[in-house]
Write an enzyme that holds these catalytic residues in place. Structure first.
Site, PDB file in Angstrom:
ATOM      1  N   LYS A  69      31.718  33.481  44.068  1.00 11.66           N
ATOM      2  CA  LYS A  69      30.784  33.694  42.950  1.00 11.66           C
ATOM      3  C   LYS A  69      29.604  32.735  43.053  1.00 11.66           C
ATOM      4  CE  LYS A  69      34.455  35.417  39.929  1.00 11.66           C
ATOM      5  NZ  LYS A  69      35.346  35.195  38.774  1.00 11.66           N
ATOM      6  N   GLN A 117      37.755  30.699  35.084  1.00 13.00           N
ATOM      7  CA  GLN A 117      38.544  31.500  36.015  1.00 13.00           C
ATOM      8  C   GLN A 117      39.991  31.604  35.543  1.00 13.00           C
ATOM      9  OE1 GLN A 117      37.171  33.198  38.469  1.00 13.00           O
ATOM     10  NE2 GLN A 117      39.043  34.028  39.327  1.00 13.00           N
ATOM     11  N   ASP A 151      31.894  37.441  31.624  1.00 14.31           N
ATOM     12  CA  ASP A 151      33.132  38.102  32.053  1.00 14.31           C
ATOM     13  C   ASP A 151      33.471  39.278  31.141  1.00 14.31           C
ATOM     14  OD1 ASP A 151      34.444  37.245  34.358  1.00 14.31           O
ATOM     15  OD2 ASP A 151      35.202  35.429  33.400  1.00 14.31           O
TER      16      ASP A 151
END
Ligand code: GUN
Length: 293
Positions: free
Chosen positions: A52, A96, A119
């Site tokens: 990412k 994460q 997200d």
């Protein structure tokens, strides 16, 4: 069989994002900025976050990776999230997953300002997505929609069977495919570990979204001729044949299933690359204030 080529589509869309990031820098005097928090030392998570960050740099975003030890407390993590929520130099913020057992992922997800939740996991974004309102869509489902859109695949009226009900992929994917939207307008069956006749359900599908995390779970005998196959699986097995020391396998037995499918994503080179694109698009939208102003 036609390939849904994540490498091709992701590189094309990333080129567009790069141009938009340059325009943003010119207009605003700063770059779109994504912050990723990683807790602990899960190998797969470290790989994903590094990828990412690398992709942010590639398209001209600023990226920050904050890495905490496994034993950080929930309170400290939430305090950091609140600090980043208030920082107007930060556009997108992700934590994460999975997190260590002593940290409640729901509390963490809700601590993130929904306007920075690139997200798309916050309940506000999830609720708005279900209602077809502007929101951040979770990166993997978003990437899948972008791929279907790129290839001009009309999903209206098709029967989609989603395998796996995770908050990250299966559940949002089932909502998105059912929406009165394009891609969308599917009749959706969401299957999971308690589904009685999962194989029979998959056999009825015009579109299969396999997000169950089991290597080669989808075999040719349970796929209908001409089905569209979306493989979300990234199953890592150690290997002496690769430089990285591991090899990736999808949830779909590509070799068998590709001869029956009308369209299919490979692993690697499919959905994984599109997930990054979904995240980058969300981060750009967060910076531009085009979802929430
Ligand atoms: N773990 C697996 N996929 C994801 C994702 O898309 N976002 C975050 N934050 N964690 C993940």
């Amino acid at each position: 069989m036609n390939l849904l080529d994540g490498k091709l589509v992701s590189s094309k869309i990333k080129e567009d994002i790069k141009q938009e990031a340059a325009a943003f820098l010119k207009a605003m005097g700063r770059r779109p900025h994504l912050v990723a928090i990683l807790v602990g030392n899960d190998g797969a998570s470290e790989t994903y976050v590094a990828s990412k960050m690398r992709n942010c740099e590639l398209v001209g975003f600023e990226s920050t990776n904050i890495h905490y030890e496994e034993d950080i407390t929930e309170e400290l993590l939430i305090a950091k999230i609140k600090e980043l929520n208030a920082d107007n130099q930060v556009d997108g913020l992700i934590v994460q997953l999975p997190l260590p057992k002593h940290i409640d992922p729901e509390r963490i997800t809700e601590a993130i300002d929904y306007r920075k939740d690139v997200d798309g996991f916050h309940p506000i974004n999830l609720g708005r997505m279900q209602r077809n309102l502007p929101c951040f869509i979770p990166a993997t489902p978003y990437g899948i929609l972008l791929m279907l859109q790129y290839y001009g695949i009309d999903t209206a009226g098709l029967h989609a069977v989603v395998v796996g009900r995770s908050n990250i992929v299966g559940s949002p994917m089932s909502i998105l495919l059912a929406r009165n939207s394009s891609p969308g307008n599917c009749t959706v069956t969401l299957t999971h570990s308690r589904t009685k006749n999962i194989k029979e359900e998959v056999l009825r599908a015009d579109i299969v979204v396999a997000a169950i995390g089991k290597k080669h779970f989808i075999t040719a005998d349970i796929v209908k001729e001409g089905a569209i196959i979306i493989d979300v699986g990234i199953n890592r097995e150690s290997s002496t044949q690769t430089k990285s020391g591991y090899k990736l396998y999808g949830d779909v037995d590509f070799e068998q299933v590709s001869s029956k499918a009308s369209w299919i994503t490979p692993v690697p080179g499919g959905v994984g690359l599109m997930t990054i694109v979904g995240l980058l698009k969300n981060t750009l939208d967060a910076a531009k204030g085009s979802v929430y102003s």
